[in-house]
Design an enzyme around this catalytic site. Structure first.
Site, PDB file in Angstrom:
ATOM      1  N   LYS A  46      -0.047   3.809  -2.562  1.00 50.78           N
ATOM      2  CA  LYS A  46      -1.107   4.738  -2.448  1.00 50.78           C
ATOM      3  C   LYS A  46      -0.195   6.186  -2.413  1.00 50.78           C
ATOM      4  CE  LYS A  46      -4.462   2.147  -0.561  1.00 50.78           C
ATOM      5  NZ  LYS A  46      -3.954   0.853  -0.151  1.00 50.78           N
ATOM      6  N   SER A  59       0.921  -1.460  -0.066  1.00 50.50           N
ATOM      7  CA  SER A  59       0.051   0.009  -0.158  1.00 50.50           C
ATOM      8  C   SER A  59       0.886   1.330   0.071  1.00 50.50           C
ATOM      9  CB  SER A  59      -0.930   0.259   1.164  1.00 50.50           C
ATOM     10  OG  SER A  59      -2.059  -0.750   0.926  1.00 50.50           O
ATOM     11  N   SER A  76      -5.439   3.649   4.697  1.00 50.23           N
ATOM     12  CA  SER A  76      -5.206   2.928   3.555  1.00 50.23           C
ATOM     13  C   SER A  76      -6.416   1.896   3.003  1.00 50.23           C
ATOM     14  CB  SER A  76      -4.118   1.934   4.150  1.00 50.23           C
ATOM     15  OG  SER A  76      -3.251   1.118   3.088  1.00 50.23           O
TER      16      SER A  76
END
Length: 355
Positions: free
Chosen positions: A146, A143, A198
């Site tokens: 992101k 993640s 997230s």
């Protein structure tokens, strides 16, 4: 002294005079003898003048050569002086650098022992690498992907525009916040929730809103990576989960640090990633308290971001930013353990901020 230019008319006048005398003195042996003697005397003087002219030219040439030799020696001396001054300046700078490195090493102390498989610590002001471990090894980054998603969303602007959730946005593997079809949120709301908690469904909603589809957004992510000069990064989605095809995303600690550096320059992202919590309000008025997944924000006052991540392939990941005494640092931790990721990130960030 008679110059060469003056001697030529003189010699011509003397010879002309002798010629006239020789004509007028024809038939007189004594007179002819005197004229001959005078002619020889004039020729001798003319020869002496010519010799002197030759000697003068030779002396002039010698003087010119001597001047040229002196000029050449002066140029050689000046060149040598410049080279020595340059070498001295370079040596002084090398000495200063070595001394500074020693001072920094003494201030920071030993480099912390870490368990992460891949990591890097940079000074974003000048891209100096303060520490690295397998920084160019490609692999999953989970993640922390992101960060690139947030970078593109903020660069697109209009963060207060309303986004209406579609069915495709909700069709995403955990972690998700639970978006419902037809709900409306501002881009800023969704961006904040994505970077703090997230949520993968939010990442998909932002990607679809920005580019029309996840696939189109992934192409924009790759294009932005290329614009940053990155050679070891490839995206297939906005959240970093494993691909549903055989084409998995990848990046490196070094490339991820450069993405984080670009995002770190944006005030909107800086303001979000330092939040320890965020109240996400649903359209029906209900709110969800989201705690930032970055534990280092709570354990180290100098930490002010940025993003966590986890997949089986990437292990536990964290990009941590921090500032102290005017120094700013970015730490990238990939392929670490559940407890090691926080320990390693905080230890490296603290170490790097000492000097």
């Amino acid at each position: 002294m008679i110059s060469p230019r003056q001697s030529r008319p003189l010699r011509h006048a003397v010879l002309s005079g002798l010629l006239c005398l020789s004509i007028s003195g024809c038939g007189d042996p004594k007179r002819e003898q005197q004229l001959q003697w005078r002619e020889e005397e004039v020729e001798a003087k003319a020869a002496a003048i010519a010799k002197r002219e030759h000697e003068f030219a030779a002396e002039k040439q010698m003087i010119a050569q001597a001047k040229a030799d002196v000029a050449a020696r002066e140029a050689a001396v000046a060149q040598l002086k410049h080279r020595l001054e340059t070498q001295l300046a370079e040596e002084i700078e090398r000495t200063k650098k070595v001394r500074r490195e020693i001072e920094i090493k003494n201030l920071r102390g030993s480099i912390p022992q870490i368990t992460a498989g891949r990591c890097i610590v940079i000074d974003p002001e000048n891209d100096d690498v303060l520490f690295e471990k397998s920084p160019d090894l490609r692999g999953a980054i989970a993640s922390t992907t992101k960060i690139m998603t947030g970078l593109l969303i903020v660069e697109a602007g209009d963060l207060d525009k309303v986004v209406t959730i579609e069915l495709a946005d909700t069709q995403c593997a955990p972690v998700r916040i639970g978006l419902k079809v037809g709900e409306t949120y501002t881009r800023r709301q969704l961006l904040t929730a994505m970077l703090v908690k997230s949520s993968n469904d939010i990442a998909q909603a932002l990607a679809r809103d920005n580019a029309g589809s996840v696939a189109a957004f992934a192409k924009k992510m790759d294009a932005r990576a290329q614009a940053l000069g990155l050679k070891n990064t490839h995206f297939v989605n906005p959240h970093g989960l494993p691909s549903l095809t055989d084409e998995d995303p990848y990046s490196t600690a070094r490339d991820l640090a450069m993405i984080a550096k670009a995002a770190d320059k944006l005030p909107d992202i800086r303001a979000i990633v330092k939040l320890q919590s965020f109240k996400f309000t649903k359209p029906d008025g209900k709110s969800i308290d989201l705690a930032n997944t970055n534990r280092v924000l709570r354990s180290a006052s100098y930490c002010d971001g940025m993003k966590t991540g986890y997949t089986e392939a990437a292990g536990y990941c964290l990009v941590a930013t921090g500032e102290r005494n005017g120094r700013r640092r970015i730490v990238v931790i990939l392929n670490d353990s559940h407890e090691g990721v926080w320990r390693d990130a905080q230890a490296l960030l603290d170490w790097a901020l000492k000097a």
